[in-house]
Design a protein around this motif. Sequence first.
Motif, short mmCIF file in Angstrom:
data_model
loop_
_atom_site.label_atom_id
_atom_site.label_comp_id
_atom_site.label_asym_id
_atom_site.label_seq_id
_atom_site.Cartn_x
_atom_site.Cartn_y
_atom_site.Cartn_z
N GLY A 147 -30.10 -13.58 -76.96
CA GLY A 147 -29.65 -14.90 -77.40
C GLY A 147 -28.24 -14.96 -77.95
N ALA A 148 -27.57 -13.81 -78.03
CA ALA A 148 -26.20 -13.80 -78.58
C ALA A 148 -25.21 -14.34 -77.53
CB ALA A 148 -25.82 -12.38 -78.98
N THR A 149 -23.97 -14.53 -77.96
CA THR A 149 -22.93 -15.01 -77.03
C THR A 149 -22.06 -13.84 -76.58
OG1 THR A 149 -22.93 -17.18 -78.08
CG2 THR A 149 -20.96 -16.59 -76.82
N LEU A 150 -21.94 -13.74 -75.27
CA LEU A 150 -21.11 -12.67 -74.68
C LEU A 150 -19.86 -13.29 -74.07
CD1 LEU A 150 -20.68 -9.75 -73.52
CD2 LEU A 150 -22.09 -10.43 -71.58
N GLY A 151 -18.70 -12.79 -74.45
CA GLY A 151 -17.44 -13.25 -73.87
C GLY A 151 -16.91 -12.20 -72.91
N ILE A 152 -16.71 -12.63 -71.66
CA ILE A 152 -16.22 -11.69 -70.64
C ILE A 152 -14.76 -12.01 -70.33
CG2 ILE A 152 -16.50 -11.03 -68.20
CD1 ILE A 152 -19.46 -11.25 -68.59
N VAL A 153 -13.90 -11.02 -70.54
CA VAL A 153 -12.47 -11.21 -70.28
C VAL A 153 -12.19 -10.55 -68.93
CG1 VAL A 153 -10.14 -10.76 -71.13
CG2 VAL A 153 -12.00 -11.18 -72.76
N GLY A 154 -11.98 -11.39 -67.91
CA GLY A 154 -11.77 -10.88 -66.56
C GLY A 154 -13.04 -10.99 -65.74
N LEU A 155 -13.09 -12.01 -64.86
CA LEU A 155 -14.32 -12.25 -64.09
C LEU A 155 -14.18 -11.75 -62.65
CD1 LEU A 155 -17.14 -13.56 -64.71
CD2 LEU A 155 -16.30 -15.52 -63.40
N GLY A 156 -13.82 -10.47 -62.53
CA GLY A 156 -13.82 -9.86 -61.19
C GLY A 156 -15.23 -9.38 -60.88
N ARG A 157 -15.31 -8.40 -59.98
CA ARG A 157 -16.64 -7.92 -59.58
C ARG A 157 -17.42 -7.36 -60.76
NH1 ARG A 157 -12.79 -5.69 -56.68
NH2 ARG A 157 -12.51 -6.28 -54.50
N ILE A 158 -16.74 -6.54 -61.58
CA ILE A 158 -17.46 -5.89 -62.68
C ILE A 158 -17.82 -6.92 -63.76
CG2 ILE A 158 -17.33 -4.08 -64.47
CD1 ILE A 158 -15.44 -2.54 -62.47
N GLY A 159 -16.88 -7.81 -64.08
CA GLY A 159 -17.18 -8.86 -65.06
C GLY A 159 -18.39 -9.67 -64.63
N GLN A 160 -18.45 -9.99 -63.36
CA GLN A 160 -19.59 -10.77 -62.85
C GLN A 160 -20.90 -9.98 -62.93
OE1 GLN A 160 -19.08 -13.03 -59.21
NE2 GLN A 160 -16.87 -13.06 -59.49
N ALA A 161 -20.83 -8.69 -62.64
CA ALA A 161 -22.04 -7.85 -62.70
C ALA A 161 -22.53 -7.73 -64.15
CB ALA A 161 -21.77 -6.48 -62.10
N LYS A 179 -7.67 -17.28 -63.46
CA LYS A 179 -8.05 -18.48 -62.74
C LYS A 179 -9.56 -18.70 -62.78
CE LYS A 179 -7.96 -17.43 -57.78
NZ LYS A 179 -7.92 -16.05 -57.50
N ARG A 180 -9.90 -19.97 -62.79
CA ARG A 180 -11.31 -20.32 -62.87
C ARG A 180 -12.03 -20.01 -61.57
NH1 ARG A 180 -12.79 -25.65 -66.30
NH2 ARG A 180 -14.82 -25.08 -65.49
N ASN A 181 -13.33 -19.76 -61.68
CA ASN A 181 -14.14 -19.47 -60.51
C ASN A 181 -15.39 -20.36 -60.55
OD1 ASN A 181 -15.88 -18.42 -58.59
ND2 ASN A 181 -15.29 -16.29 -58.97
N PRO A 182 -15.26 -21.61 -60.05
CA PRO A 182 -16.38 -22.57 -60.15
C PRO A 182 -17.64 -22.07 -59.46
CG PRO A 182 -14.35 -23.64 -59.41
CD PRO A 182 -14.08 -22.17 -59.39
N GLU A 183 -17.49 -21.36 -58.37
CA GLU A 183 -18.68 -20.85 -57.66
C GLU A 183 -19.46 -19.89 -58.56
OE1 GLU A 183 -21.01 -18.01 -55.97
OE2 GLU A 183 -18.95 -17.35 -56.30
N ALA A 184 -18.74 -18.96 -59.19
CA ALA A 184 -19.40 -17.98 -60.09
C ALA A 184 -19.94 -18.67 -61.34
CB ALA A 184 -18.41 -16.88 -60.49
N GLU A 185 -19.25 -19.70 -61.81
CA GLU A 185 -19.72 -20.44 -63.00
C GLU A 185 -21.12 -21.00 -62.73
OE1 GLU A 185 -16.87 -23.43 -64.34
OE2 GLU A 185 -15.27 -21.93 -64.20
N GLU A 186 -21.29 -21.54 -61.53
CA GLU A 186 -22.58 -22.15 -61.18
C GLU A 186 -23.64 -21.07 -60.94
OE1 GLU A 186 -24.23 -25.38 -58.01
OE2 GLU A 186 -22.07 -25.23 -58.36
N ARG A 187 -23.25 -20.07 -60.17
CA ARG A 187 -24.22 -19.02 -59.80
C ARG A 187 -24.71 -18.24 -61.02
NH1 ARG A 187 -22.27 -14.07 -58.45
NH2 ARG A 187 -20.29 -15.00 -57.80
N LEU A 188 -23.79 -17.95 -61.94
CA LEU A 188 -24.15 -17.10 -63.08
C LEU A 188 -24.45 -17.89 -64.36
CD1 LEU A 188 -21.34 -14.44 -62.46
CD2 LEU A 188 -23.79 -14.06 -62.12
N GLU A 189 -24.31 -19.20 -64.25
CA GLU A 189 -24.52 -20.08 -65.42
C GLU A 189 -23.65 -19.64 -66.59
OE1 GLU A 189 -28.75 -20.98 -66.11
OE2 GLU A 189 -29.07 -20.06 -64.16
N ILE A 190 -22.36 -19.58 -66.33
CA ILE A 190 -21.40 -19.17 -67.36
C ILE A 190 -20.32 -20.24 -67.45
CG2 ILE A 190 -21.82 -16.72 -66.93
CD1 ILE A 190 -19.34 -16.59 -65.26
#
Length: 320
Positions: A147-161, A179-190
């Motif tokens: 339930g904590a909040t995780l901040g990911i700096v850099g949403l490349g392959r590893i950030g997404q994983a 740069k924003r990644n709307p597709e990943a935002e939706e897929r990963l709910e981030i």
Amino acid sequence: MGKPKVYVTRLIPKEGLAILREAADVTMWEGNSPVPRKVLEKEIIEADGLISLITDTIDETLMEQAKNLKIVANYAVGFDNIDVKAASKKGICVTNTPDVLTNATADLTWALILATARRIVEAERFVRNGMWKAWTPTLMVGKDVQGATLGIVGLGRIGQAVAKRAKGFSMKVLYYDQKRNPEAEERLEISFHPLSELMSESDFVSIHVPLNKQTHHLIGKEEMKEMKEDAILINTSRGSVVDEEALVSALADGWIGGAGLDVFEEEPLPMNSKLLQMINVVLLPHIGSASREARKQMAVVVAENVTAALSGKTPPDTVN
Ligand code: GLV
């Protein structure tokens, strides 16, 4: 005409060497420590292909000696050890090993998140040192991950994983990237947040950017001062993305709660580093990709990139 020559700066898994040996005469540095510069300077003169590690500095001066070099294939996803601009100028292809180490590195990131939150290393030392006297309600109480909040700096392959794994812990995930990644935002709910907002809202901040001029000391004093007092900083990318001197102050003076680090500004971590004295940090020897399968696949990938370059094709993982 003889086979092309490939120099490998350290013993890599046999699966890669087998592919290379089909196409080239392969020589390698078999020592346990990085290849000495003098040896590399000599070997590069005649090499058609070079397989390098992150411990090798492949700079302009070195590449200028090369008469036949077509490719530098780095046995890593990061390639900040290579002067890519200088390579391009000389028409040398540079490649890396993306994808095959994504899961291993994301897993290690999670090992650090859990180890720092639940004080695993500290608790293990406690047992070994014979200090465990009785089960106690207050013993080694740590930070909640669920339930904590995780901040990911850099949403490349590893950030997404890493974000994908956070779902299993019902975490709220924020990310920052150039740069924003709307597709990943939706897929990963981030959700995307400016860096300062991410730093101040996260319970855990995990770094996944490559090291370059823009990201050098991206996380400095100002950013760490924005973090919550009990927040934990995780770095499995490159040490120099974090200002380590500021991090030591942050940990010593309680601006943040702890850190899990696989990478450092200077590697190996010097034995006089203040980080070694701190109980609220977990320190690892740059082992993000060190799973059997990842390391094997990395060897296959470098070999396939080299053989492609030697046969005049564009290697699949070209970065320049
Ligand atoms: C290791 O640090 C890599 O970049 O693969």
